[in-house]
Design an enzyme around this catalytic site. Sequence first.
Site, PDB file in Angstrom:
ATOM      1  N   LEU A 131       0.827  -1.204   0.000  1.00 47.78           N
ATOM      2  CA  LEU A 131       0.000   0.000   0.000  1.00 47.78           C
ATOM      3  C   LEU A 131       0.859   1.251   0.000  1.00 47.78           C
ATOM      4  O   LEU A 131       0.671   2.152  -0.788  1.00 47.78           O
ATOM      5  CB  LEU A 131      -0.894   0.015   1.243  1.00 47.78           C
ATOM      6  CG  LEU A 131      -1.904  -1.101   1.352  1.00 47.78           C
ATOM      7  CD1 LEU A 131      -2.590  -1.042   2.685  1.00 47.78           C
ATOM      8  CD2 LEU A 131      -2.916  -0.995   0.236  1.00 47.78           C
ATOM      9  N   THR A 132       1.770   1.293   0.908  1.00 50.94           N
ATOM     10  CA  THR A 132       2.621   2.466   0.981  1.00 50.94           C
ATOM     11  C   THR A 132       3.955   2.086   1.612  1.00 50.94           C
ATOM     12  O   THR A 132       4.103   1.045   2.242  1.00 50.94           O
ATOM     13  CB  THR A 132       1.961   3.602   1.803  1.00 50.94           C
ATOM     14  OG1 THR A 132       2.893   4.108   2.734  1.00 50.94           O
ATOM     15  CG2 THR A 132       0.782   3.113   2.547  1.00 50.94           C
ATOM     16  N   GLN A 133       4.894   2.962   1.422  1.00 45.58           N
ATOM     17  CA  GLN A 133       6.217   2.691   1.935  1.00 45.58           C
ATOM     18  C   GLN A 133       6.754   3.953   2.583  1.00 45.58           C
ATOM     19  O   GLN A 133       6.693   5.035   2.006  1.00 45.58           O
ATOM     20  CB  GLN A 133       7.115   2.276   0.777  1.00 45.58           C
ATOM     21  CG  GLN A 133       8.564   2.142   1.165  1.00 45.58           C
ATOM     22  CD  GLN A 133       9.370   1.468   0.077  1.00 45.58           C
ATOM     23  OE1 GLN A 133       8.913   1.372  -1.065  1.00 45.58           O
ATOM     24  NE2 GLN A 133      10.549   1.018   0.423  1.00 45.58           N
ATOM     25  N   ALA A 136       9.148   1.599   7.285  1.00 39.55           N
ATOM     26  CA  ALA A 136       8.287   0.425   7.179  1.00 39.55           C
ATOM     27  C   ALA A 136       7.556   0.352   5.842  1.00 39.55           C
ATOM     28  O   ALA A 136       7.389   1.343   5.144  1.00 39.55           O
ATOM     29  CB  ALA A 136       7.265   0.432   8.316  1.00 39.55           C
ATOM     30  N   ASP A 186       3.865  12.200  14.957  1.00 38.37           N
ATOM     31  CA  ASP A 186       3.867  12.475  13.512  1.00 38.37           C
ATOM     32  C   ASP A 186       2.423  12.721  13.070  1.00 38.37           C
ATOM     33  O   ASP A 186       1.902  12.039  12.205  1.00 38.37           O
ATOM     34  CB  ASP A 186       4.479  11.297  12.753  1.00 38.37           C
ATOM     35  CG  ASP A 186       4.578  11.583  11.256  1.00 38.37           C
ATOM     36  OD1 ASP A 186       4.604  12.773  10.880  1.00 38.37           O
ATOM     37  OD2 ASP A 186       4.616  10.624  10.471  1.00 38.37           O
TER      38      ASP A 186
END
Lengths: 276, 169
Positions: free
Chosen positions: A28-30, A34, A164
């Site tokens: 999905l995302t990087q 992670a 964050d």
Amino acid sequence: MSTAPPTIGATTPLPLPSPFTHSPLTLLTQGAEALVFRTTLLNAATPVALKYRPPKPYRHPLLDKRLTRARLLAEARVLVKCAREGVQVPEVVAVGVEEGWVALGWVEGGTVRGVLDGYTPSHPPSHPPGEQKDGQREEVLMGLMGRVGRAVGRMHEVGVCHGDLTTSNLMVRRKEGEKAQEHFETGGGHHTAGLEGLDGEIVLIDFGLATQSIQDEDRAVDLYVLERAFAATHPVAEPLFREVLRAYGESYKGAKVVLRRLEDVRMRGRKRSMLG
Amino acid sequence: MATVETLYLPHYPSYPIYISLFKNVSNAKFLRQQLLEANAAFEYAFLDGTMILSPRHLHAATFRALNDSVYNRLKSRNIHSELVFSLSPNNNIADAYRRFGIQDSTTSLLAIKIPLSNPEITAESVSKHLGDAVEGESVAFGEEALKGVTDVKALRKGVILGMMALKGT
């Protein structure tokens, strides 16, 4: 690294730890630390977000292991603490402490970022300004901002600072049975006039940098980071963020002090001056 | 013969897990005794059905036990005891058995068998053995069947108290 960087959306044969090595996972995302995949765990009907912290080849293996382990545990503990106290966060489904992964409950919905991109009042006048509708939309949006403020306040109240806090790390949970809205998935570009999907509850995600802290400074920095994220997402997001702060200020005892502290942080930026 | 559900956890397609649920069990004392004597024929995780909230609850513990077993880092004697241990919010194996394992007074029993890579154990053999050994009424395992069994009050007490103990340490 010798392998080509994986592309988002592809089912990728990354060298993942067992038992995921041979499972088809969707990236999905990087981030810097992670990779996040979508898969199922426990049974085929339970989608989860699998967050994997791959080893960093430039670190000493032993140090790498310890850091990954410590960060993973910290994240999982914060999530469990939030869940226990009733803050809306994804639940921890399973953890592979030594292998560096954590499986989190799937949150169906979109990010606040996506909502803002599609919804702010300045969006193209190509849209006939059906006044009543605009007013209604404004109201719904303000309601959403109020919930953002209260969600953040609730998290701070239980002694967790996110570390964050950006608009991408705030999700709006889609109510069950509601259909996927295009504006969620595509972020910008498409803007549907619909108000659906904006009345879901706010879920905080990505606690990778979270700390258990009750210091006003940390809380104020959380808000400051969020403020900057709002400003970066959209130039006219300011009145929206004012609503977030208003709701935050009323959300728990001690919130007012944090808001005053926010003024200081605004003056000097996120990092405290080390001079004098 | 007992009704046995065969479960395959995602990502572990080569490890079947056999689950059966019994109601009105009358020989819990005997079954528990077999566990205490470590009778090899009774290699099961015998759980008190009242302490399992949902299939997912059980699946989570099973996954953890299986995963740790594959990595060879069980904290208890075998995968079946690890399953019981995985249900517990604290780090005490005996305590986990007291809370989630079979008691002499248990009437709703969950029996789980994880044969790992032993091809001799099949759904049939488990069904036959359990059917012979457990004196009770076999019911198909599932969300609905569990609903009538779970004692939410006891479960809440067990888990929350466990969490408080965890907090205290």
